[in-house]
Design a protein around this motif. Structure first.
Motif, PDB file in Angstrom:
ATOM      1  N   PRO A 146      11.135 -56.382   3.771  1.00  0.00           N
ATOM      2  CA  PRO A 146      10.055 -55.566   4.332  1.00  0.00           C
ATOM      3  C   PRO A 146       9.117 -56.383   5.226  1.00  0.00           C
ATOM      4  O   PRO A 146       8.944 -57.591   5.018  1.00  0.00           O
ATOM      5  CB  PRO A 146       9.308 -55.063   3.096  1.00  0.00           C
ATOM      6  CG  PRO A 146      10.252 -55.217   1.961  1.00  0.00           C
ATOM      7  CD  PRO A 146      11.114 -56.393   2.294  1.00  0.00           C
ATOM      8  N   LEU A 147       8.516 -55.708   6.202  1.00  0.00           N
ATOM      9  CA  LEU A 147       7.555 -56.389   7.082  1.00  0.00           C
ATOM     10  C   LEU A 147       6.414 -57.016   6.290  1.00  0.00           C
ATOM     11  O   LEU A 147       5.901 -58.072   6.659  1.00  0.00           O
ATOM     12  CB  LEU A 147       6.973 -55.398   8.096  1.00  0.00           C
ATOM     13  CG  LEU A 147       7.791 -55.112   9.358  1.00  0.00           C
ATOM     14  CD1 LEU A 147       6.981 -54.208  10.279  1.00  0.00           C
ATOM     15  CD2 LEU A 147       8.171 -56.394  10.063  1.00  0.00           C
ATOM     16  N   ALA A 148       6.004 -56.378   5.201  1.00  0.00           N
ATOM     17  CA  ALA A 148       4.888 -56.898   4.403  1.00  0.00           C
ATOM     18  C   ALA A 148       5.188 -58.276   3.821  1.00  0.00           C
ATOM     19  O   ALA A 148       4.271 -59.018   3.477  1.00  0.00           O
ATOM     20  CB  ALA A 148       4.548 -55.918   3.277  1.00  0.00           C
ATOM     21  N   GLU A 149       6.463 -58.620   3.705  1.00  0.00           N
ATOM     22  CA  GLU A 149       6.847 -59.930   3.196  1.00  0.00           C
ATOM     23  C   GLU A 149       7.220 -60.893   4.317  1.00  0.00           C
ATOM     24  O   GLU A 149       7.658 -62.016   4.060  1.00  0.00           O
ATOM     25  CB  GLU A 149       8.040 -59.777   2.237  1.00  0.00           C
ATOM     26  CG  GLU A 149       7.722 -58.942   1.009  1.00  0.00           C
ATOM     27  CD  GLU A 149       8.952 -58.713   0.143  1.00  0.00           C
ATOM     28  OE1 GLU A 149       9.950 -59.443   0.328  1.00  0.00           O
ATOM     29  OE2 GLU A 149       8.909 -57.810  -0.712  1.00  0.00           O
ATOM     30  N   THR A 150       7.023 -60.451   5.556  1.00  0.00           N
ATOM     31  CA  THR A 150       7.456 -61.230   6.709  1.00  0.00           C
ATOM     32  C   THR A 150       6.320 -61.544   7.675  1.00  0.00           C
ATOM     33  O   THR A 150       6.269 -62.631   8.248  1.00  0.00           O
ATOM     34  CB  THR A 150       8.564 -60.463   7.464  1.00  0.00           C
ATOM     35  OG1 THR A 150       9.662 -60.218   6.580  1.00  0.00           O
ATOM     36  CG2 THR A 150       9.065 -61.245   8.666  1.00  0.00           C
ATOM     37  N   GLY A 157       0.972 -64.893   3.117  1.00  0.00           N
ATOM     38  CA  GLY A 157       1.236 -63.962   2.034  1.00  0.00           C
ATOM     39  C   GLY A 157       0.389 -62.712   2.072  1.00  0.00           C
ATOM     40  O   GLY A 157       0.631 -61.795   1.283  1.00  0.00           O
ATOM     41  N   ALA A 158      -0.605 -62.667   2.959  1.00  0.00           N
ATOM     42  CA  ALA A 158      -1.436 -61.454   3.087  1.00  0.00           C
ATOM     43  C   ALA A 158      -0.803 -60.547   4.138  1.00  0.00           C
ATOM     44  O   ALA A 158      -0.854 -60.857   5.336  1.00  0.00           O
ATOM     45  CB  ALA A 158      -2.864 -61.822   3.500  1.00  0.00           C
ATOM     46  N   PRO A 159      -0.200 -59.451   3.740  1.00  0.00           N
ATOM     47  CA  PRO A 159       0.538 -58.614   4.682  1.00  0.00           C
ATOM     48  C   PRO A 159      -0.359 -58.097   5.813  1.00  0.00           C
ATOM     49  O   PRO A 159      -1.520 -57.747   5.600  1.00  0.00           O
ATOM     50  CB  PRO A 159       1.045 -57.445   3.827  1.00  0.00           C
ATOM     51  CG  PRO A 159       1.022 -57.964   2.430  1.00  0.00           C
ATOM     52  CD  PRO A 159      -0.140 -58.918   2.360  1.00  0.00           C
ATOM     53  N   ALA A 160       0.203 -58.087   7.008  1.00  0.00           N
ATOM     54  CA  ALA A 160      -0.488 -57.480   8.129  1.00  0.00           C
ATOM     55  C   ALA A 160      -0.380 -55.960   8.005  1.00  0.00           C
ATOM     56  O   ALA A 160       0.704 -55.424   7.763  1.00  0.00           O
ATOM     57  CB  ALA A 160       0.135 -57.936   9.444  1.00  0.00           C
ATOM     58  N   GLU A 161      -1.499 -55.275   8.134  1.00  0.00           N
ATOM     59  CA  GLU A 161      -1.513 -53.816   8.085  1.00  0.00           C
ATOM     60  C   GLU A 161      -1.438 -53.286   9.496  1.00  0.00           C
ATOM     61  O   GLU A 161      -2.050 -53.827  10.422  1.00  0.00           O
ATOM     62  CB  GLU A 161      -2.790 -53.324   7.404  1.00  0.00           C
ATOM     63  CG  GLU A 161      -2.978 -53.825   5.967  1.00  0.00           C
ATOM     64  CD  GLU A 161      -1.931 -53.275   5.021  1.00  0.00           C
ATOM     65  OE1 GLU A 161      -1.339 -52.227   5.334  1.00  0.00           O
ATOM     66  OE2 GLU A 161      -1.688 -53.915   3.973  1.00  0.00           O
ATOM     67  N   TRP A 162      -0.685 -52.210   9.668  1.00  0.00           N
ATOM     68  CA  TRP A 162      -0.496 -51.673  11.020  1.00  0.00           C
ATOM     69  C   TRP A 162      -1.232 -50.358  11.163  1.00  0.00           C
ATOM     70  O   TRP A 162      -1.057 -49.477  10.394  1.00  0.00           O
ATOM     71  CB  TRP A 162       1.009 -51.491  11.293  1.00  0.00           C
ATOM     72  CG  TRP A 162       1.766 -52.749  11.039  1.00  0.00           C
ATOM     73  CD1 TRP A 162       2.509 -53.057   9.959  1.00  0.00           C
ATOM     74  CD2 TRP A 162       1.778 -53.909  11.871  1.00  0.00           C
ATOM     75  NE1 TRP A 162       3.020 -54.333  10.056  1.00  0.00           N
ATOM     76  CE2 TRP A 162       2.579 -54.877  11.211  1.00  0.00           C
ATOM     77  CE3 TRP A 162       1.191 -54.237  13.094  1.00  0.00           C
ATOM     78  CZ2 TRP A 162       2.819 -56.152  11.745  1.00  0.00           C
ATOM     79  CZ3 TRP A 162       1.431 -55.490  13.618  1.00  0.00           C
ATOM     80  CH2 TRP A 162       2.229 -56.439  12.950  1.00  0.00           C
TER      81      TRP A 162
END
Length: 205
Positions: free
Chosen positions: A189-193, A200-205
């Motif tokens: 998932p993008l949240a892990e990338t 480790g802090a997922p980028a929010e879109w």
């Protein structure tokens, strides 16, 4: 149906809409041995030619062989490791991606050479997808054998292999490879990338 007319099982399951070529691209082991149109093959490498690179160094080079020349094809095939030879021998075209390890402008090490070869090959792959072809890239090659057979000079290193073909049904593949061609494609998932502010802090879109 996908761009290539394959079963939807291989079309990317998207969280965000992307171009159809990106969603359709995949790397099968089942390849059709039919010869490829030279105009199509030339267009793939033209697409690679226009890839971006640091300082416009264009550090990539390609060695290519089509199956219409059996001796040349066998020669390039011999530069792949044995497990890759078992399926890549059915490709219409084989290629080796080679990089210049130093910058032509000053002789310093080129730290982005492999990255730039990847960009060139990515453009090649998308052009292939647009033409109904598939490309299976591989790291399992024999760089020193390639150097010996093709006279690759010092300062250049063979890095990758590419099998280019029209896709074929998976039925004729050995069981292990057949399973790989038939299972759905997956990605992390993008949240892990992709991160924002800290690792480790997922980028929010």
């Amino acid at each position: 149906m996908s761009w290539l007319g394959q079963d939807d099982v291989k079309r990317a399951q998207l969280d965000h809409e992307v171009h159809g070529l990106v969603a359709a691209r995949w790397s099968p082991y089942a390849l059709s041995p039919e010869p490829l149109d030279p105009a199509d093959v030339a267009a793939l490498f033209e697409a690679a030619r226009w890839a971006p690179s640091a300082f416009n160094e264009q550090p990539w080079r390609y060695l290519v062989a089509g199956r219409e020349d059996e001796a040349a094809f066998a020669r390039l095939l011999s530069c792949l490791v044995e497990p890759n030879q078992t399926w890549a021998r059915h490709a219409g075209v084989l290629a080796l991606g080679v990089v210049a390890t130093t910058l032509a402008r000053n002789g310093h090490p080129n730290g982005t050479a492999e990255h730039d070869l990847g960009l060139a090959s990515a453009q090649l792959v998308l052009e292939a997808t647009a033409r109904g072809l598939v490309v299976h890239q591989m790291g399992g090659i024999l760089p020193e054998r390639a150097r010996e057979l093709y006279g690759i000079p010092a300062g250049f290193v063979a890095k990758t292999g590419l099998a280019i073909a029209r896709p074929a049904p998976a039925d004729a593949l050995p069981e292990g490879l057949r399973e790989r061609d038939l299972v759905p494609r997956t990605r992390r998932p993008l949240a892990e990338t992709v991160f924002r502010e800290r690792w480790g802090a997922p980028a929010e879109w």
